[in-house]
Design a protein around this motif. Structure first.
Motif, PDB file in Angstrom:
ATOM      1  N   HIS A   1       0.259  -0.694  -1.890  1.00  0.00           N
ATOM      2  CA  HIS A   1       0.666  -1.119  -3.514  1.00  0.00           C
ATOM      3  C   HIS A   1       1.039   0.117  -4.088  1.00  0.00           C
ATOM      4  CE1 HIS A   1       0.529  -3.862  -7.162  1.00  0.00           C
ATOM      5  NE2 HIS A   1       0.134  -2.793  -7.676  1.00  0.00           N
TER       6      HIS A   1
ATOM      7  N   ARG B   1       4.774  -3.459  -1.120  1.00  0.00           N
ATOM      8  CA  ARG B   1       3.637  -4.399  -1.417  1.00  0.00           C
ATOM      9  C   ARG B   1       3.165  -4.622   0.261  1.00  0.00           C
ATOM     10  NH1 ARG B   1       4.183  -1.993  -5.476  1.00  0.00           N
ATOM     11  NH2 ARG B   1       4.175  -3.022  -7.612  1.00  0.00           N
ATOM     12  N   THR B   2       1.900  -5.236   0.401  1.00  0.00           N
ATOM     13  CA  THR B   2       1.819  -5.486   1.631  1.00  0.00           C
ATOM     14  C   THR B   2       0.852  -6.976   1.611  1.00  0.00           C
ATOM     15  OG1 THR B   2       1.391  -3.416   2.672  1.00  0.00           O
ATOM     16  CG2 THR B   2       0.342  -5.109   3.700  1.00  0.00           C
ATOM     17  N   ASP B   3       1.389  -8.067   2.533  1.00  0.00           N
ATOM     18  CA  ASP B   3       0.864  -9.285   2.521  1.00  0.00           C
ATOM     19  C   ASP B   3       0.078  -9.418   3.973  1.00  0.00           C
ATOM     20  OD1 ASP B   3       2.128  -9.904   0.314  1.00  0.00           O
ATOM     21  OD2 ASP B   3       3.487 -11.073   1.068  1.00  0.00           O
TER      22      ASP B   3
ATOM     23  N   ASP C   1      -1.632 -12.244  -0.408  1.00  0.00           N
ATOM     24  CA  ASP C   1      -0.427 -11.697  -0.787  1.00  0.00           C
ATOM     25  C   ASP C   1      -0.858 -10.321  -1.590  1.00  0.00           C
ATOM     26  OD1 ASP C   1       1.044 -13.668   0.179  1.00  0.00           O
ATOM     27  OD2 ASP C   1       1.316 -14.892  -1.472  1.00  0.00           O
ATOM     28  N   ASP C   2      -0.075  -9.330  -1.503  1.00  0.00           N
ATOM     29  CA  ASP C   2      -0.237  -8.031  -2.084  1.00  0.00           C
ATOM     30  C   ASP C   2      -1.624  -7.619  -2.191  1.00  0.00           C
ATOM     31  OD1 ASP C   2      -0.017  -5.781  -3.547  1.00  0.00           O
ATOM     32  OD2 ASP C   2       0.425  -6.711  -5.605  1.00  0.00           O
TER      33      ASP C   2
ATOM     34  N   ASP D   1      -3.907  -4.609  -3.938  1.00  0.00           N
ATOM     35  CA  ASP D   1      -4.327  -4.945  -5.492  1.00  0.00           C
ATOM     36  C   ASP D   1      -4.689  -6.255  -5.564  1.00  0.00           C
ATOM     37  OD1 ASP D   1      -3.733  -4.539  -8.136  1.00  0.00           O
ATOM     38  OD2 ASP D   1      -2.509  -6.062  -7.997  1.00  0.00           O
ATOM     39  N   SER D   2      -4.528  -7.195  -5.011  1.00  0.00           N
ATOM     40  CA  SER D   2      -5.408  -8.539  -5.372  1.00  0.00           C
ATOM     41  C   SER D   2      -6.764  -8.440  -4.681  1.00  0.00           C
ATOM     42  CB  SER D   2      -4.229  -9.829  -4.668  1.00  0.00           C
ATOM     43  OG  SER D   2      -4.392  -9.793  -3.445  1.00  0.00           O
TER      44      SER D   2
ATOM     45  N   SER E   1      -4.398   1.018  -5.687  1.00  0.00           N
ATOM     46  CA  SER E   1      -2.937   1.167  -5.547  1.00  0.00           C
ATOM     47  C   SER E   1      -2.818   2.222  -4.357  1.00  0.00           C
ATOM     48  CB  SER E   1      -2.185   1.685  -6.815  1.00  0.00           C
ATOM     49  OG  SER E   1      -3.141   2.807  -7.251  1.00  0.00           O
TER      50      SER E   1
ATOM     51  N   THR F   1       4.963  -5.497   5.246  1.00  0.00           N
ATOM     52  CA  THR F   1       4.905  -4.405   3.855  1.00  0.00           C
ATOM     53  C   THR F   1       6.454  -4.566   3.491  1.00  0.00           C
ATOM     54  OG1 THR F   1       3.008  -3.268   4.691  1.00  0.00           O
ATOM     55  CG2 THR F   1       4.737  -2.136   3.250  1.00  0.00           C
TER      56      THR F   1
ATOM     57  N   GLN G   1       9.560  -5.108  -2.745  1.00  0.00           N
ATOM     58  CA  GLN G   1       9.824  -6.038  -3.743  1.00  0.00           C
ATOM     59  C   GLN G   1      10.534  -5.903  -4.817  1.00  0.00           C
ATOM     60  OE1 GLN G   1       8.352  -9.468  -3.115  1.00  0.00           O
ATOM     61  NE2 GLN G   1      10.266  -9.560  -4.594  1.00  0.00           N
TER      62      GLN G   1
ATOM     63  N   SER H   1      13.420  -9.217  -1.101  1.00  0.00           N
ATOM     64  CA  SER H   1      12.684  -8.316  -0.470  1.00  0.00           C
ATOM     65  C   SER H   1      13.006  -7.792   0.588  1.00  0.00           C
ATOM     66  CB  SER H   1      11.183  -8.907  -0.506  1.00  0.00           C
ATOM     67  OG  SER H   1      11.311  -9.868   0.605  1.00  0.00           O
TER      68      SER H   1
END
Length: 689
Positions: free
Chosen positions: A36, A46-48, A92-93, A96-97, A102, A122, A125, A130
């Motif tokens: 993030h 960002r990474t999901d 998702d993300d 952070d989430s 970060s 990754t 965004q 994306s």
């Protein structure tokens, strides 16, 4: 060496049984890079994370984020999640989430449930689109071992591209990773090293600059380290911020027969224009002759158009826009086979060229022939989506006409599709084809019951805004079909209360004679008695194996009771495996059938002696051949099944065990075991009562 026998007389040494019986400790999946964070040229990475549980029971998982460039010897407190049975979770993300952090780092996912599929994406965004890459979660014990070399076969630096190299450690020990950059002809371009902290993650941005190397778009790297770790590279288009990953692979994975499942010089949906660049590395010091074969999409091609190229020793061959430049084809997509007299590593990038000349694309590795999916295997694809994206499913079928069944977990229909013999094919927008509701994400299972099936499959998910594809490779569950499959044969029960004589010898010169009798053989129990003699001692050992046979026809070993008399003493032990350990087929052996032996916990209770709780690593096996003729040491020729088992004795070195069992007698005829240090032992049947 004394031997224990499974239900069909295929010998397992006690050493192998203990090594293939392993832990209740969690399996650890490693995502080597996540973020993030902001990057160059305004990129926002960002990474999901997606975790799929195909099992019938809910799975608890512990997820850790290990920040880059920090000492993580004391592992951070995990976040705990539950993955429903036959379901998935999508985070998702995640940096952070879930962790309110970060920056970058690696991710560990631990679970006592085996068979999970862990996947990440990754991406950069932007407001309306994306650009990103897919990284699977790999089991920690598959990290690059100390002393071995990892190869990164596709690196580039120019005004358009930059390359980063990163590392994710799997141990709490401080270490060092070294990167050596090489040009296309094998010349050394530069070297750089980086400290890797305990359970640490770090990245060398612009590895060419760090190594003092000149810019080139034809380069590779070799990575070595003083601690086990995962190594990767990201090659990034400076205009879109789109990365594609290059995972370090060992030279032992090189092969002389490979397939690149998809390549293109063609237009796609939404005004996309796809091209494919290919890199081929000759891992040997000798000249290689490479033959490329083109299989045009949706055509059965028993005799593909070919091109032949010569590679020097250690040469990295660059074939940019390979469909047009090498084969002279425009508006064509298809698969490319690579056949050589030397072992090769190969990786391609297939990418969309936008109107402004910027690119976004995906890595596509060339797959060895030995890795193909066969009858009864399940290929599972995670993180497929029709949410602001479309998913295509691609096949290369090297076998006969084959029916494949597609099952989406999370809605939609079960659909069967036919693959033409010797062909490449693609199902566009496969989730729509399956009737999956709009705005869905989920996993897809692919399997076939066609006899002698031999194919490969991969998925690409394409962002609707950018036309950027990312490749989703399959997680594979391999098993034997109980009924059917190509080249299958049933192995008989051994005769009871008959002493079968053996001679075991080692490469160091030691020898042992023995006689093994079967006392009980049925669907749940095998009991044997072995009288063995060496120049030092004689032993009398009775062993009882307790097991079940699962729906795939595989033996699931749960317990071994052993009692040995020697020097006037009796020594007994009980080895239990939780869950049961998969050891191989029970009755039906199908040529080419493979199986995995996942890690389990083992408890060894000795009397006299201590109780030992230990962990072993995963193993695997394969039915190498059926109806193989083998002449014994006493001149009798047997019709045999030939199986190969591989397991990891030390965490770094593979042990190989080959066995031949007589089909009509159900007994071992020959076994060769090669140990991690290169020593070996051979056991042969010396007579037939």
């Amino acid at each position: 060496m004394k031997f224990l026998f499974d239900r069909r007389g295929l010998a397992l040494s006690t050493v192998a049984a203990c090594l293939l019986a392993s832990p209740i400790l969690a399996e650890r999946y490693v995502i080597p890079a996540s973020a993030h964070a902001n990057g160059q040229n305004g990129a926002r990475y960002r990474t999901d994370l997606t975790i799929v549980n195909p099992g019938a029971s809910a799975a608890s998982v512990s997820i850790r984020f290990l920040p880059a460039d920090e000492d993580n010897a004391t592992l951070p407190t995990p976040a705990t999640k539950t993955v429903p049975a036959n379901g998935q979770i999508a985070l998702d993300d995640i940096v952070d989430s879930l962790f309110a952090r970060s920056g970058g780092g690696s991710i560990f996912v631990d679970s006592t449930t085996t068979g999970l599929v862990v996947a990440s994406r990754t991406y950069n965004q932007l407001p309306d689109r994306s650009y990103g890459m897919y990284l699977p979660g790999a089991l920690a014990d598959s990290a690059l071992p100390v002393g071995q070399t990892g190869h990164l076969v596709f690196l580039a630096k120019s005004d358009v591209y930059r390359s980063n190299v990163g590392f994710a450690s799997t141990t709490g020990t401080l270490g060092t990773a070294t990167v050596r950059l090489y040009g296309g002809s094998g010349q050394l371009l530069g070297t750089t090293s980086r400290e890797v902290k305990p359970f640490g993650q770090t990245q060398i941005n612009d590895v060419f600059d760090a190594a003092g190397a000149n810019a080139t778009t034809v380069a590779r790297a070799e990575v070595t380290a003083t601690v086990p770790l995962f190594a990767y590279a990201t090659v990034i288009d400076n205009r879109t911020g789109d990365p594609f990953p290059v995972l370090a692979v060992r030279s032992s994975t090189a092969a002389t027969s490979l397939v690149l499942t998809a390549a293109a010089h063609a237009s796609g949906a939404n005004d996309s224009k796809f091209r494919s660049d290919l890199r081929v590395f000759n891992t040997s010091e000798s000249q290689a002759t490479l033959t490329l074969g083109l299989y045009v999409r949706d055509q059965s091609t028993p005799n593909p158009e070919t091109r032949s190229i010569t590679l020097g020793g250690r040469q990295l061959l660059a074939l940019d826009d390979v469909i047009l430049a090498t084969f002279g084809k425009d508006g064509v997509s298809g698969a490319i086979t690579l056949t050589s007299n030397r072992p090769l590593l190969a990786l391609s990038r297939t990418y969309n060229v936008a109107a402004d000349g910027s690119t976004s694309g995906q890595e596509l590795p060339a797959i060895p022939l030995t890795d193909y999916l066969v009858t009864g295997d399940t290929a599972r694809f995670a993180a497929l989506s029709n949410r602001n994206a479309r998913t295509n499913l691609i096949f290369f079928n090297s076998g006969p006409q084959t029916d494949v069944t597609l099952t989406f977990r999370g809605g939609g229909n079960v659909v069967t599709r036919t693959l033409l013999a010797s062909s490449m094919s693609q199902i566009n927008s496969v989730l729509d084809e399956l009737g999956v509701p709009a705005d869905s994400t989920g996993s897809l299972d692919v399997t076939s019951t066609t006899p002698n099936a031999k194919y490969w499959a991969l998925a690409t998910v394409i962002d609707a805004g950018s036309n950027d594809p990312f490749q989703v490779g399959p997680a594979i569950t391999r098993f034997q079909i109980p009924n059917g499959g190509g080249g299958c044969i049933d192995v008989a029960y051994p005769r009871l209360n008959v002493a079968f004589p053996y001679l075991s010898t080692t490469s160091g010169g030691a020898s042992q004679t023995s006689q093994t009798s079967y006392l009980i053989v049925n669907n749940t129990t095998t009991r044997t008695r072995t009288l063995a003699s060496t120049s030092i001692a004689s032993t009398d050992t009775t062993s009882t194996l307790t097991y079940a046979v699962d729906s795939a026809g595989l033996v699931n070993l749960s317990r071994i009771d052993t009692s040995t008399q020697t020097f006037g003493f009796t020594i007994s032990s009980v080895l239990t495996c939780t869950p049961s350990q998969i050891t191989g087929p029970s009755v039906r052996f199908c040529e080419g059938a493979t199986w995995d032996s996942p890690s389990v916990s083992q408890t060894l209770v000795n009397n006299p002696g201590p109780t030992i709780n230990s962990q072993s690593v995963s193993g695997n096996g394969k039915v190498t051949a059926v109806n193989e003729s083998l002449t014994s040491s006493f001149g009798r020729t047997f019709n045999t099944v030939h199986i190969t088992r591989n397991f990891n004795a030390t965490g770094t070195a593979t042990v190989k065990q080959e066995q031949w069992a007589a089909v009509d007698e159900g007994i071992l005829v020959k076994e060769i075991s090669t140990n991690a240090d290169g020593s070996s032992s051979t056991t042969v049947l010396t007579g037939l009562p």
